[in-house]
Design an enzyme around this catalytic site. Sequence first.
Site, PDB file in Angstrom:
ATOM      1  N   LEU A 153       0.911  -1.222  -0.150  1.00 48.27           N
ATOM      2  CA  LEU A 153      -0.048   0.108   0.207  1.00 48.27           C
ATOM      3  C   LEU A 153       0.984   1.260   0.095  1.00 48.27           C
ATOM      4  O   LEU A 153       0.748   2.354  -0.870  1.00 48.27           O
ATOM      5  CB  LEU A 153      -0.691   0.068   1.057  1.00 48.27           C
ATOM      6  CG  LEU A 153      -1.652   1.211   1.183  1.00 48.27           C
ATOM      7  CD1 LEU A 153      -2.851   1.131   0.334  1.00 48.27           C
ATOM      8  CD2 LEU A 153      -2.725   1.136   2.785  1.00 48.27           C
ATOM      9  N   GLU A 193       3.730   4.223  -0.496  1.00 47.40           N
ATOM     10  CA  GLU A 193       4.515   4.462  -1.551  1.00 47.40           C
ATOM     11  C   GLU A 193       5.381   5.464  -0.991  1.00 47.40           C
ATOM     12  O   GLU A 193       5.259   6.187   0.187  1.00 47.40           O
ATOM     13  CB  GLU A 193       3.844   5.177  -2.500  1.00 47.40           C
ATOM     14  CG  GLU A 193       2.755   4.077  -3.188  1.00 47.40           C
ATOM     15  CD  GLU A 193       1.701   4.744  -4.306  1.00 47.40           C
ATOM     16  OE1 GLU A 193       1.934   5.856  -4.732  1.00 47.40           O
ATOM     17  OE2 GLU A 193       1.155   3.990  -4.943  1.00 47.40           O
ATOM     18  N   GLY A 253       2.492   7.539   2.689  1.00 48.26           N
ATOM     19  CA  GLY A 253       2.283   6.528   3.587  1.00 48.26           C
ATOM     20  C   GLY A 253       1.181   6.832   4.302  1.00 48.26           C
ATOM     21  O   GLY A 253       0.139   5.763   4.164  1.00 48.26           O
ATOM     22  N   ASP A 271      -7.733  -2.952   9.347  1.00 46.14           N
ATOM     23  CA  ASP A 271      -8.365  -3.122  10.814  1.00 46.14           C
ATOM     24  C   ASP A 271      -7.742  -4.365  11.349  1.00 46.14           C
ATOM     25  O   ASP A 271      -7.633  -4.456  12.603  1.00 46.14           O
ATOM     26  CB  ASP A 271      -9.896  -3.183  10.589  1.00 46.14           C
ATOM     27  CG  ASP A 271     -10.582  -1.836  10.391  1.00 46.14           C
ATOM     28  OD1 ASP A 271      -9.978  -0.826  10.609  1.00 46.14           O
ATOM     29  OD2 ASP A 271     -11.775  -1.796   9.848  1.00 46.14           O
ATOM     30  N   GLY A 321      20.187  -0.863  33.680  1.00 49.99           N
ATOM     31  CA  GLY A 321      21.226  -0.034  33.492  1.00 49.99           C
ATOM     32  C   GLY A 321      22.241  -0.242  32.481  1.00 49.99           C
ATOM     33  O   GLY A 321      21.947  -0.387  31.415  1.00 49.99           O
ATOM     34  N   GLU A 381       1.644  -0.102   9.733  1.00 40.05           N
ATOM     35  CA  GLU A 381       0.206  -0.450   9.483  1.00 40.05           C
ATOM     36  C   GLU A 381      -0.688   0.776  10.379  1.00 40.05           C
ATOM     37  O   GLU A 381      -1.649   0.602  10.853  1.00 40.05           O
ATOM     38  CB  GLU A 381      -0.154  -1.822  10.307  1.00 40.05           C
ATOM     39  CG  GLU A 381       0.682  -2.941   9.516  1.00 40.05           C
ATOM     40  CD  GLU A 381       0.070  -4.205   9.637  1.00 40.05           C
ATOM     41  OE1 GLU A 381      -1.020  -4.326  10.180  1.00 40.05           O
ATOM     42  OE2 GLU A 381       0.901  -5.178   9.411  1.00 40.05           O
ATOM     43  N   GLY A 382      -0.013   2.009  10.039  1.00 38.37           N
ATOM     44  CA  GLY A 382      -0.879   3.276  10.459  1.00 38.37           C
ATOM     45  C   GLY A 382       0.048   3.652  11.793  1.00 38.37           C
ATOM     46  O   GLY A 382       0.133   2.952  12.918  1.00 38.37           O
TER      47      GLY A 382
HETATM   48  N1  CAA Z   1     -13.087  -0.371   6.683  1.00 38.15           N
HETATM   49  C1  CAA Z   1     -13.666   0.057   5.371  1.00 38.15           C
HETATM   50  N2  CAA Z   1     -13.876   1.169   4.729  1.00 38.15           N
HETATM   51  C2  CAA Z   1     -13.297   2.088   5.240  1.00 38.15           C
HETATM   52  C3  CAA Z   1     -12.616   2.095   6.658  1.00 38.15           C
HETATM   53  C4  CAA Z   1     -12.578   0.749   7.177  1.00 38.15           C
HETATM   54  N3  CAA Z   1     -11.676   0.720   8.226  1.00 38.15           N
HETATM   55  N4  CAA Z   1     -12.126   3.317   6.734  1.00 38.15           N
HETATM   56  C5  CAA Z   1     -12.483   4.329   5.985  1.00 38.15           C
HETATM   57  N5  CAA Z   1     -13.220   3.668   4.976  1.00 38.15           N
HETATM   58  C6  CAA Z   1     -13.764   3.993   3.863  1.00 38.15           C
HETATM   59  C7  CAA Z   1     -14.755   5.256   4.442  1.00 38.15           C
HETATM   60  O1  CAA Z   1     -15.989   4.855   4.791  1.00 38.15           O
HETATM   61  C8  CAA Z   1     -14.969   6.182   3.092  1.00 38.15           C
HETATM   62  O2  CAA Z   1     -15.852   5.390   2.304  1.00 38.15           O
HETATM   63  P1  CAA Z   1     -17.098   6.488   1.396  1.00 38.15           P
HETATM   64  O3  CAA Z   1     -16.187   7.271   0.524  1.00 38.15           O
HETATM   65  O4  CAA Z   1     -17.657   5.516   0.525  1.00 38.15           O
HETATM   66  O5  CAA Z   1     -17.738   7.112   2.450  1.00 38.15           O
HETATM   67  C9  CAA Z   1     -13.562   6.073   2.395  1.00 38.15           C
HETATM   68  O6  CAA Z   1     -12.898   4.864   3.058  1.00 38.15           O
HETATM   69  C10 CAA Z   1     -12.523   7.262   2.754  1.00 38.15           C
HETATM   70  O7  CAA Z   1     -12.416   7.116   4.259  1.00 38.15           O
HETATM   71  P2  CAA Z   1     -11.822   8.590   4.914  1.00 38.15           P
HETATM   72  O8  CAA Z   1     -12.340   9.668   4.492  1.00 38.15           O
HETATM   73  O9  CAA Z   1     -11.815   8.319   6.274  1.00 38.15           O
HETATM   74  O10 CAA Z   1     -10.314   8.472   4.320  1.00 38.15           O
HETATM   75  P3  CAA Z   1      -9.217   9.479   4.368  1.00 38.15           P
HETATM   76  O11 CAA Z   1      -8.446   9.541   3.172  1.00 38.15           O
HETATM   77  O12 CAA Z   1      -9.413  10.544   5.276  1.00 38.15           O
HETATM   78  O13 CAA Z   1      -8.072   8.421   5.030  1.00 38.15           O
HETATM   79  C11 CAA Z   1      -7.237   7.452   6.832  1.00 38.15           C
HETATM   80  C12 CAA Z   1      -8.287   7.657   6.201  1.00 38.15           C
HETATM   81  C13 CAA Z   1      -7.537   6.625   8.381  1.00 38.15           C
HETATM   82  C14 CAA Z   1      -6.086   8.192   7.250  1.00 38.15           C
HETATM   83  C15 CAA Z   1      -6.364   6.137   6.094  1.00 38.15           C
HETATM   84  O14 CAA Z   1      -5.817   6.742   4.781  1.00 38.15           O
HETATM   85  C16 CAA Z   1      -5.318   5.318   6.926  1.00 38.15           C
HETATM   86  O15 CAA Z   1      -5.532   4.347   7.582  1.00 38.15           O
HETATM   87  N6  CAA Z   1      -3.986   5.861   6.564  1.00 38.15           N
HETATM   88  C17 CAA Z   1      -2.949   4.955   7.291  1.00 38.15           C
HETATM   89  C18 CAA Z   1      -2.577   3.843   6.128  1.00 38.15           C
HETATM   90  C19 CAA Z   1      -1.569   2.789   6.556  1.00 38.15           C
HETATM   91  O16 CAA Z   1      -1.874   2.140   7.732  1.00 38.15           O
HETATM   92  N7  CAA Z   1      -0.447   2.540   6.098  1.00 38.15           N
HETATM   93  C20 CAA Z   1       0.347   1.294   6.294  1.00 38.15           C
HETATM   94  C21 CAA Z   1       0.603   0.359   5.323  1.00 38.15           C
HETATM   95  S1  CAA Z   1       0.678  -1.216   5.603  1.00 38.15           S
HETATM   96  C22 CAA Z   1       2.114  -1.220   6.298  1.00 38.15           C
HETATM   97  O17 CAA Z   1       2.705  -0.715   7.015  1.00 38.15           O
HETATM   98  C23 CAA Z   1       3.481  -2.040   5.495  1.00 38.15           C
HETATM   99  C24 CAA Z   1       3.712  -3.500   5.806  1.00 38.15           C
HETATM  100  O18 CAA Z   1       4.104  -4.077   5.149  1.00 38.15           O
HETATM  101  C25 CAA Z   1       3.373  -4.133   7.018  1.00 38.15           C
END
Ligand code: CAA
Length: 383
Positions: free
Chosen positions: A125, A127, A131, A240, A339, A363-364
């Site tokens: 996910l 880039e 992030g 989640d 220590g 993961e956020g």
């Molecule tokens: N489940 C399902 N749908 C969801 C959701 C969820 N948990 N959260 C949001 N959505 C949906 C919303 O309902 C909304 O849908 P509609 O437009 O149909 O109403 C849509 O997604 C957009 O939601 P937001 O307006 O809340 O979106 P946003 O752009 O403001 O972003 C955010 C929300 C929480 C900041 C999100 O971008 C986020 O979680 N960012 C962090 C990303 C992340 O965790 N990255 C880590 C990657 S993995 C990793 O770490 C690498 C690895 O290899 C381990």
Amino acid sequence: MEFQLSEDHKMIQQMARDFAQKEVAPFAAKWDAESHFPIEAIKKMAEIGFMGIMVPPELGGGGMDQVAYVLVLEEISAACASTAVTMSVNNSLYCIPIVKFGTDAQRQKYVVPFAKGEQLGAYCLSEPGTGSDAANQRTTAVKKGDKYILNGTKNFITNGPNADAMIVFAMTDKEKKHKGISAFIVEKGFKGFSVGKVEHKMGIRASSTSEIVLTDCEVPAENLLGKEGEGFAIAMNTLDAGRIGIATQAIGIARAAFESSVKYSTIREAFNQPISNFQLIQQKIADMAMRIDASRLLTHRAAWMRQNNIPMSKEAAMAKLFSSETATFVTKEAVQILGGYGYCCEYPQERHYRDAKITEIYEGTSEIQRIVIARNVLKELTA
Ligand code: CAA
């Protein structure tokens, strides 16, 4: 209300503890020092079903529930945080979304060998410029005949250099913003796929992390996961559950640091008595114990909710946020109890301290978890 584990859960927990202490813990320091990907442990974990714990048996998995998953993952995390994240990504970020959103053909091809641990999965996910703002994907996917052509770079990909296939998120329609993101299953052998820069990290050094570079990468149209435009919802739903995994990893790291430093405090003497007699050490012990316990309660609740199909974005974010900050706190206090010895590589405390930090980032980040929690609270209280 029931706060006790079932007999089945206790059994799997004990089995995982025995395995982790015998097959993983004794090698964790060496793997960390050599940045050695723990392939031996992963093969053994595959044999006992740990690489696809929640995947149904007919798809090669263990068919267990989310609570069993966190019990096993805590044991592996307490033994080696790197091995734990390798396992966690394969389970919750790779296999489960394909089980949930994939077609039968995708499940057969891309879940069965991965749940059996014969192959390894990853989740792409992040880039370089995207992030936390995951909706702002720059990787593109353009449909040409029976293929999609993907272009872009993903970074900080756990398992990247070792993965056989991965879920990749890309923009199929930029105009639609997050509703224009789609998910694809991409194999490492596809034309235009390559592994980019491999990262050298502060902690979890035995876990592999790299860029994934897609240059006119040809992905068969049947490898679209879900429908076009469903990618962001798949990514968020998957995270989640992933966040429960990272919360658990944090608890395992904290527990390992806690138990070893408490034992040390009963043996180490200063001013003619064990340092555990001193109230300033006891204060640390009490705060560490309380925070680990609270982390576990939050995490088990989120796992139970997920297992029962109850919406749990807020609860998973709370579990991840609290547990990761606990891990950082506990591992820091553990170094302090030892220590000078805590600062030296002869003891595991410095490794736990370095390993803990990433749980506040991947993961956020903690900042993102606070946004998720606050938005949910505001929605609930103003509905
Ligand atoms: N489940 C399902 N749908 C969801 C959701 C969820 N948990 N959260 C949001 N959505 C949906 C919303 O309902 C909304 O849908 P509609 O437009 O149909 O109403 C849509 O997604 C957009 O939601 P937001 O307006 O809340 O979106 P946003 O752009 O403001 O972003 C955010 C929300 C929480 C900041 C999100 O971008 C986020 O979680 N960012 C962090 C990303 C992340 O965790 N990255 C880590 C990657 S993995 C990793 O770490 C690498 C690895 O290899 C381990």
